[in-house]
Design a protein around this motif. Sequence first.
Motif, PDB file in Angstrom:
ATOM      1  N   ASP A  32       0.859  28.570  -0.151  1.00 51.25           N
ATOM      2  CA  ASP A  32      -0.572  28.248  -0.073  1.00 51.25           C
ATOM      3  C   ASP A  32      -0.950  27.036  -0.927  1.00 51.25           C
ATOM      4  O   ASP A  32      -2.109  26.627  -0.949  1.00 51.25           O
ATOM      5  CB  ASP A  32      -1.437  29.461  -0.437  1.00 51.25           C
ATOM      6  CG  ASP A  32      -1.255  29.934  -1.874  1.00 51.25           C
ATOM      7  OD1 ASP A  32      -0.481  29.302  -2.634  1.00 51.25           O
ATOM      8  OD2 ASP A  32      -1.891  30.936  -2.245  1.00 51.25           O
ATOM      9  N   GLY A  33       0.034  26.459  -1.622  1.00 52.51           N
ATOM     10  CA  GLY A  33      -0.219  25.250  -2.394  1.00 52.51           C
ATOM     11  C   GLY A  33      -1.135  25.442  -3.583  1.00 52.51           C
ATOM     12  O   GLY A  33      -1.730  24.493  -4.086  1.00 52.51           O
ATOM     13  N   SER A  34      -1.233  26.665  -4.084  1.00 45.79           N
ATOM     14  CA  SER A  34      -2.169  26.976  -5.171  1.00 45.79           C
ATOM     15  C   SER A  34      -1.682  26.489  -6.534  1.00 45.79           C
ATOM     16  O   SER A  34      -2.454  26.436  -7.479  1.00 45.79           O
ATOM     17  CB  SER A  34      -2.421  28.479  -5.235  1.00 45.79           C
ATOM     18  OG  SER A  34      -1.228  29.158  -5.613  1.00 45.79           O
ATOM     19  N   GLY A  35      -0.399  26.176  -6.633  1.00 48.13           N
ATOM     20  CA  GLY A  35       0.137  25.747  -7.919  1.00 48.13           C
ATOM     21  C   GLY A  35       0.636  26.878  -8.784  1.00 48.13           C
ATOM     22  O   GLY A  35       1.091  26.671  -9.899  1.00 48.13           O
ATOM     23  N   SER A  36       0.557  28.102  -8.260  1.00 54.23           N
ATOM     24  CA  SER A  36       1.116  29.246  -8.980  1.00 54.23           C
ATOM     25  C   SER A  36       1.513  30.315  -7.967  1.00 54.23           C
ATOM     26  O   SER A  36       1.080  30.299  -6.820  1.00 54.23           O
ATOM     27  CB  SER A  36       0.113  29.814  -9.987  1.00 54.23           C
ATOM     28  OG  SER A  36      -1.003  30.346  -9.314  1.00 54.23           O
ATOM     29  N   LEU A  37       2.374  31.202  -8.430  1.00 56.72           N
ATOM     30  CA  LEU A  37       2.860  32.289  -7.577  1.00 56.72           C
ATOM     31  C   LEU A  37       2.570  33.621  -8.248  1.00 56.72           C
ATOM     32  O   LEU A  37       2.963  33.834  -9.393  1.00 56.72           O
ATOM     33  CB  LEU A  37       4.377  32.181  -7.379  1.00 56.72           C
ATOM     34  CG  LEU A  37       4.904  30.979  -6.627  1.00 56.72           C
ATOM     35  CD1 LEU A  37       6.417  30.885  -6.777  1.00 56.72           C
ATOM     36  CD2 LEU A  37       4.540  31.076  -5.163  1.00 56.72           C
ATOM     37  N   THR A  38       1.902  34.508  -7.535  1.00 56.25           N
ATOM     38  CA  THR A  38       1.769  35.876  -8.033  1.00 56.25           C
ATOM     39  C   THR A  38       3.104  36.574  -7.802  1.00 56.25           C
ATOM     40  O   THR A  38       3.962  36.077  -7.057  1.00 56.25           O
ATOM     41  CB  THR A  38       0.669  36.648  -7.288  1.00 56.25           C
ATOM     42  OG1 THR A  38       1.064  36.774  -5.916  1.00 56.25           O
ATOM     43  CG2 THR A  38      -0.677  35.944  -7.384  1.00 56.25           C
ATOM     44  N   GLU A  39       3.284  37.729  -8.399  1.00 57.43           N
ATOM     45  CA  GLU A  39       4.545  38.447  -8.209  1.00 57.43           C
ATOM     46  C   GLU A  39       4.741  38.801  -6.737  1.00 57.43           C
ATOM     47  O   GLU A  39       5.843  38.688  -6.208  1.00 57.43           O
ATOM     48  CB  GLU A  39       4.588  39.712  -9.072  1.00 57.43           C
ATOM     49  CG  GLU A  39       5.940  40.395  -9.015  1.00 57.43           C
ATOM     50  CD  GLU A  39       6.095  41.526 -10.012  1.00 57.43           C
ATOM     51  OE1 GLU A  39       7.206  42.073 -10.073  1.00 57.43           O
ATOM     52  OE2 GLU A  39       5.131  41.869 -10.712  1.00 57.43           O
ATOM     53  N   GLU A  40       3.665  39.198  -6.079  1.00 57.08           N
ATOM     54  CA  GLU A  40       3.756  39.548  -4.656  1.00 57.08           C
ATOM     55  C   GLU A  40       4.152  38.332  -3.816  1.00 57.08           C
ATOM     56  O   GLU A  40       5.049  38.416  -2.972  1.00 57.08           O
ATOM     57  CB  GLU A  40       2.415  40.107  -4.174  1.00 57.08           C
ATOM     58  CG  GLU A  40       2.463  40.618  -2.746  1.00 57.08           C
ATOM     59  CD  GLU A  40       1.123  41.188  -2.280  1.00 57.08           C
ATOM     60  OE1 GLU A  40       1.036  41.495  -1.095  1.00 57.08           O
ATOM     61  OE2 GLU A  40       0.185  41.313  -3.096  1.00 57.08           O
ATOM     62  N   GLU A  41       3.511  37.196  -4.058  1.00 62.71           N
ATOM     63  CA  GLU A  41       3.848  35.958  -3.341  1.00 62.71           C
ATOM     64  C   GLU A  41       5.306  35.590  -3.567  1.00 62.71           C
ATOM     65  O   GLU A  41       6.015  35.225  -2.643  1.00 62.71           O
ATOM     66  CB  GLU A  41       3.022  34.780  -3.888  1.00 62.71           C
ATOM     67  CG  GLU A  41       1.717  34.496  -3.223  1.00 62.71           C
ATOM     68  CD  GLU A  41       1.070  33.262  -3.857  1.00 62.71           C
ATOM     69  OE1 GLU A  41       0.814  32.320  -3.104  1.00 62.71           O
ATOM     70  OE2 GLU A  41       0.821  33.255  -5.082  1.00 62.71           O
ATOM     71  N   PHE A  42       5.725  35.660  -4.835  1.00 59.83           N
ATOM     72  CA  PHE A  42       7.087  35.301  -5.211  1.00 59.83           C
ATOM     73  C   PHE A  42       8.095  36.194  -4.492  1.00 59.83           C
ATOM     74  O   PHE A  42       9.031  35.708  -3.875  1.00 59.83           O
ATOM     75  CB  PHE A  42       7.252  35.425  -6.732  1.00 59.83           C
ATOM     76  CG  PHE A  42       8.638  35.125  -7.225  1.00 59.83           C
ATOM     77  CD1 PHE A  42       9.071  33.820  -7.382  1.00 59.83           C
ATOM     78  CD2 PHE A  42       9.513  36.159  -7.541  1.00 59.83           C
ATOM     79  CE1 PHE A  42      10.356  33.546  -7.842  1.00 59.83           C
ATOM     80  CE2 PHE A  42      10.787  35.898  -8.001  1.00 59.83           C
ATOM     81  CZ  PHE A  42      11.217  34.585  -8.156  1.00 59.83           C
ATOM     82  N   ASN A  43       7.875  37.513  -4.569  1.00 60.01           N
ATOM     83  CA  ASN A  43       8.814  38.456  -3.952  1.00 60.01           C
ATOM     84  C   ASN A  43       8.908  38.233  -2.448  1.00 60.01           C
ATOM     85  O   ASN A  43      10.012  38.213  -1.886  1.00 60.01           O
ATOM     86  CB  ASN A  43       8.410  39.902  -4.247  1.00 60.01           C
ATOM     87  CG  ASN A  43       8.632  40.281  -5.698  1.00 60.01           C
ATOM     88  OD1 ASN A  43       9.402  39.660  -6.406  1.00 60.01           O
ATOM     89  ND2 ASN A  43       7.932  41.293  -6.152  1.00 60.01           N
ATOM     90  N   GLU A  44       7.764  38.059  -1.791  1.00 59.84           N
ATOM     91  CA  GLU A  44       7.769  37.828  -0.340  1.00 59.84           C
ATOM     92  C   GLU A  44       8.469  36.525   0.016  1.00 59.84           C
ATOM     93  O   GLU A  44       9.251  36.467   0.960  1.00 59.84           O
ATOM     94  CB  GLU A  44       6.337  37.824   0.196  1.00 59.84           C
ATOM     95  CG  GLU A  44       5.706  39.203   0.226  1.00 59.84           C
ATOM     96  CD  GLU A  44       4.249  39.188   0.683  1.00 59.84           C
ATOM     97  OE1 GLU A  44       3.772  38.126   1.152  1.00 59.84           O
ATOM     98  OE2 GLU A  44       3.594  40.235   0.566  1.00 59.84           O
TER      99      GLU A  44
END
Length: 84
Positions: A32-44
């Motif tokens: 999503d180009g947000s500049g950060s990754l949540t744990e859920e985003e990272f895992n997926e």
Amino acid sequence: QEFDLTVREFVQFLTFAFGDNLQDAWQALDEDGSGSLTEEEFNEAVQAAGYFGPARVVFALLDGSDDGEIALDEFNVLENYKKK
């Protein structure tokens, strides 16, 4: 030392999947180009890329600020683990 090995293996996976430039891996993972990754985003994202290692452990190790997100500067620590 076990964590060190885990991170090294993750970096090897990233360079295999996305090439030698870890910025390419970041761009692919940060869909999503947000500049950060949540744990859920990272895992997926890492699972979608074919990583089946301990993603939660890697996330926790990279989340140096302990805020539940990996920012680009935290991700860039992986450069230290690339094979010379």
